[in-house]
Motif scaffolding. Structure first.
Motif, PDB file in Angstrom:
ATOM      1  N   UNK A 159       0.989  -1.029  -0.443  1.00 10.52           N
ATOM      2  CA  UNK A 159       0.028   0.206  -0.364  1.00 10.52           C
ATOM      3  C   UNK A 159       1.276   1.339   0.212  1.00 10.52           C
ATOM      4  N   UNK A 160       0.481   1.934  -0.631  1.00 13.70           N
ATOM      5  CA  UNK A 160       1.790   3.469  -0.221  1.00 13.70           C
ATOM      6  C   UNK A 160       0.848   4.558  -0.203  1.00 13.70           C
ATOM      7  N   UNK A 162      -0.601   7.344   2.087  1.00 13.26           N
ATOM      8  CA  UNK A 162      -1.479   8.073   1.657  1.00 13.26           C
ATOM      9  C   UNK A 162      -0.782   9.923   1.918  1.00 13.26           C
ATOM     10  N   UNK A 165       2.194  10.066  -0.894  1.00 14.91           N
ATOM     11  CA  UNK A 165       1.410  10.378  -2.556  1.00 14.91           C
ATOM     12  C   UNK A 165       0.408  11.426  -2.496  1.00 14.91           C
ATOM     13  N   UNK A 170       1.328  14.478  -9.321  1.00 20.31           N
ATOM     14  CA  UNK A 170      -0.297  13.400  -9.430  1.00 20.31           C
ATOM     15  C   UNK A 170       0.231  12.991 -10.646  1.00 20.31           C
ATOM     16  N   UNK A 178       4.333   2.872  -6.590  1.00 17.08           N
ATOM     17  CA  UNK A 178       4.734   1.766  -5.954  1.00 17.08           C
ATOM     18  C   UNK A 178       6.090   1.736  -5.269  1.00 17.08           C
TER      19      UNK A 178
ATOM     20  N   UNK B 177      -8.735   2.073  -1.342  1.00 19.54           N
ATOM     21  CA  UNK B 177      -7.728   2.594   0.226  1.00 19.54           C
ATOM     22  C   UNK B 177      -5.949   2.308  -0.122  1.00 19.54           C
ATOM     23  N   UNK B 178      -5.605   1.049  -1.566  1.00 23.99           N
ATOM     24  CA  UNK B 178      -4.796   1.261  -1.789  1.00 23.99           C
ATOM     25  C   UNK B 178      -3.127   2.323  -2.099  1.00 23.99           C
ATOM     26  N   UNK B 179      -4.160   2.852  -3.096  1.00 21.51           N
ATOM     27  CA  UNK B 179      -3.695   3.973  -3.176  1.00 21.51           C
ATOM     28  C   UNK B 179      -5.023   5.085  -3.437  1.00 21.51           C
ATOM     29  N   UNK B 180      -4.331   6.228  -2.394  1.00 15.92           N
ATOM     30  CA  UNK B 180      -5.196   7.058  -2.325  1.00 15.92           C
ATOM     31  C   UNK B 180      -4.531   8.677  -3.161  1.00 15.92           C
ATOM     32  N   UNK B 181      -5.185   8.637  -4.472  1.00 18.07           N
ATOM     33  CA  UNK B 181      -4.680   9.732  -5.459  1.00 18.07           C
ATOM     34  C   UNK B 181      -6.071  11.181  -4.792  1.00 18.07           C
ATOM     35  N   UNK B 182      -5.444  11.900  -5.333  1.00 22.13           N
ATOM     36  CA  UNK B 182      -6.190  13.646  -4.964  1.00 22.13           C
ATOM     37  C   UNK B 182      -7.224  13.641  -5.903  1.00 22.13           C
TER      38      UNK B 182
END
Lengths: 206, 322
Positions: A159-160, A162, A165, A170, A178, B177-182
């Motif tokens: 899991x990245x 948050x 990220x 973006x 990853x 929820x693995x990759x919570x982008x904007x």
């Protein structure tokens, strides 16, 4: 005619970007970012220029990706599992085939790396050791990674974080960052292909 | 109705008596929250023994009823056991759909894996045209979004609404929820704001609060999502990732459930954190939920069909607007 400040900033950034060397994008074969002649960080905002160069390459890749997608049958909601599996593999294989000269640093260009490392270090500096170790829990061990390699489909993806990220530029939906071990990878999601690797930048215990 | 709760109370008393006889570390916490009828009765002893069906019936014919499964896709015996028990529960509690909180397919994802890890164990449910709605877990290939029986509409995050005459609607938000982008955060903000007076329920893989010894709370994710949940008055969250059942004490007014034990199990993994209202890590489990007007009723059952937790709470008032 007076421009609003935001427009002025955009114009200045655009001008600076145009004035900075962009040979790499121009010389690269269409839709295939390379590591040759990355833009020099000789502008007022070096990081901004480097980030722009990174995102330009990402954009260029997206054109490439979208063209390759047209070469394989599309998926729609309601696709049969067999179609989903076959299509994913076919797309991955086609992406690799169409970018045979891909190599590390195609996207994480030298000028951009420093910026990226700074973001990662600043993020991890705020994390307690327990948090860093927690990242390891779901991380598969001994995964061989490299550009144009398929991310092992039977293994989970860590899991990245948050907050990290949120601090990174973006990406389009098709691409994602990853973490694999101490490395940051850039992954083509639908093709499940690693398209770049930045090694030894994640400060988690081995 | 009164007799039903009497039954529950009797069961609770019996099981709590049994729990008192157990070592304290094995004893579930059994503090009531705000619910009028919360009867947490989890126990290690209650999980074992012969198969039964302690499923509680719904309280209303016009309610919205669903099941919650998490971390299911192993294709192994425990998954099949839980699936069979879930179908047995359907006789008593006719749920209308199922939400999957991620890790829908572990390991390889070939056509035969979709069959062995999903289609075969849940065949009676699928045959009854009861839809599943999936969220992605860290073991799931993103291409699952195209699988028709996961009803994800080709999206990594999506929303859907269920309503019935005489009941407020229930708006569900399935998140990645693995990759919570904007982009996703902006979407959550926008969709929650637009959901009006409906019940608002989110489901995703990683628990924002957890007493799990293996993973624990996803603090990063919580920092991003919780402010949105609070601003827009989210009512409840269902998550997985931790392979056990946990009902947390309401956190800032929101009810959190972890239901990641529907195939895998991390026995004895719930730590003492002070956050647990009821925890059950002795056997696999699943949840049944009913929304009847402004009341949410929930129950968690073990692989053997034993009731390990049940209760209800009233919908929280919407946050006051500035």
């Amino acid at each position: 005619m007076a421009y609003p400040p935001t427009v002025m900033v955009a114009l200045v950034v655009g001008f600076v970007a145009c004035a900075s060397p962009q040979e790499s994008a121009a010389q690269a074969p269409k839709s295939v970012p390379t590591t040759q002649n990355p833009p020099r960080a000789n502008t007022v905002n070096a990081y901004g220029a480097a980030t722009k160069a990174f995102l330009d390459r990402v954009q260029e890749y997206m054109i490439f990706h979208n063209n390759v997608e047209k070469m394989v049958p599309p998926l729609t909601e309601g696709s049969h599992p067999e179609e989903i599996t076959k299509r994913g593999m076919a797309l991955g294989a086609m992406l690799v085939k169409q970018r045979p000269e891909a190599r590390e640093g195609d996207f994480f260009i030298e000028e951009y790396r420093a910026y990226l490392i700074k973001i990662i270090q600043e993020d991890f500096a705020k994390r307690p050791m327990a948090d860093r170790k927690a990242l390891l829990v779901d991380m598969p061990k001994d995964v061989k990674i490299g550009v144009n390699m398929v991310y092992p489909p039977v293994l989970p993806l860590a899991t990245f974080p948050a907050n990290l990220l949120k601090a990174l530029p973006e990406l389009p939906k098709v691409l994602e960052y990853r973490i694999v071990g101490q490395h940051l990878i850039l992954r083509d999601v639908t093709g499940n292909i690693i398209i770049d690797v930045l090694r030894n930048v994640i400060p988690i215990p081995k | 109705m009164a007799s039903k709760y009497r039954t529950i109370q009797c069961a609770a008393i019996l099981l709590l008596t049994a729990a008192c006889a157990m070592p304290s570390q094995n004893r579930p916490q059994s503090r009531d929250v705000t619910s009028a009828s919360s009867t947490p009765i989890a126990s290690r002893a209650g999980a074992m023994g012969t198969a039964s069906n302690d499923t509680l019936p719904p309280t209303s014919q016009t309610s919205i009823r669903f099941a919650v499964l998490g971390d299911t896709g192993t294709g192994e015996r425990r998954q099949y056991d839980v699936a069979a028990q879930l179908w047995k529960s359907h006789e008593t509690f006719p749920f209308e759909f199922v939400i999957l909180v991620g890790d829908n397919l572990y390991g390889s994802e070939r056509a035969q894996d979709y069959a062995r890890k999903f289609e075969v164990p849940y065949k009676p449910i699928l045959d009854a045209n009861i839809p599943f709605y999936a969220a992605l877990g860290n073991h799931d290939d993103t291409n699952q979004i195209f699988y028709k029986d996961f009803n994800m509409g080709g999206q990594r995050f999506y929303t859907f609404k269920k309503d019935k005459r005489g009941s407020p609607g229930v708006r569900f938000f399935a998140l990645d929820s693995n990759y919570m982008t904007r982009e996703q955060l902006n979407w959550v903000d926008k969709e929650l704001a637009a959901s009006g007076s409906d019940w608002k329920i989110a489901f995703f893989h990683h628990p924002l609060y957890s007493s799990g010894g293996r993973h624990g709370s996803e603090v990063d994710l919580r920092e991003q999502l919780e402010p949105l949940f609070l601003t827009h008055g989210l009512n409840a969250v269902f998550a997985g990732h931790e392979h056990f059942y946990e009902r947390l004490k309401p956190q800032k007014g929101i009810y959190y459930f972890t239901a990641g034990g529907s195939a895998k199990l991390r026995q004895g993994n719930i730590r003492k954190t002070g956050m647990t209202e009821v925890g059950f890590d002795a056997d696999n489990s699943y949840m049944l939920v009913e929304i009847a007007g402004d009341i949410m009723h929930f129950q968690a059952l073990s692989r053997a069909g034993r009731l390990v937790d049940s209760g209800s709470f009233t919908r929280q008032p919407p946050p006051s607007q500035p």
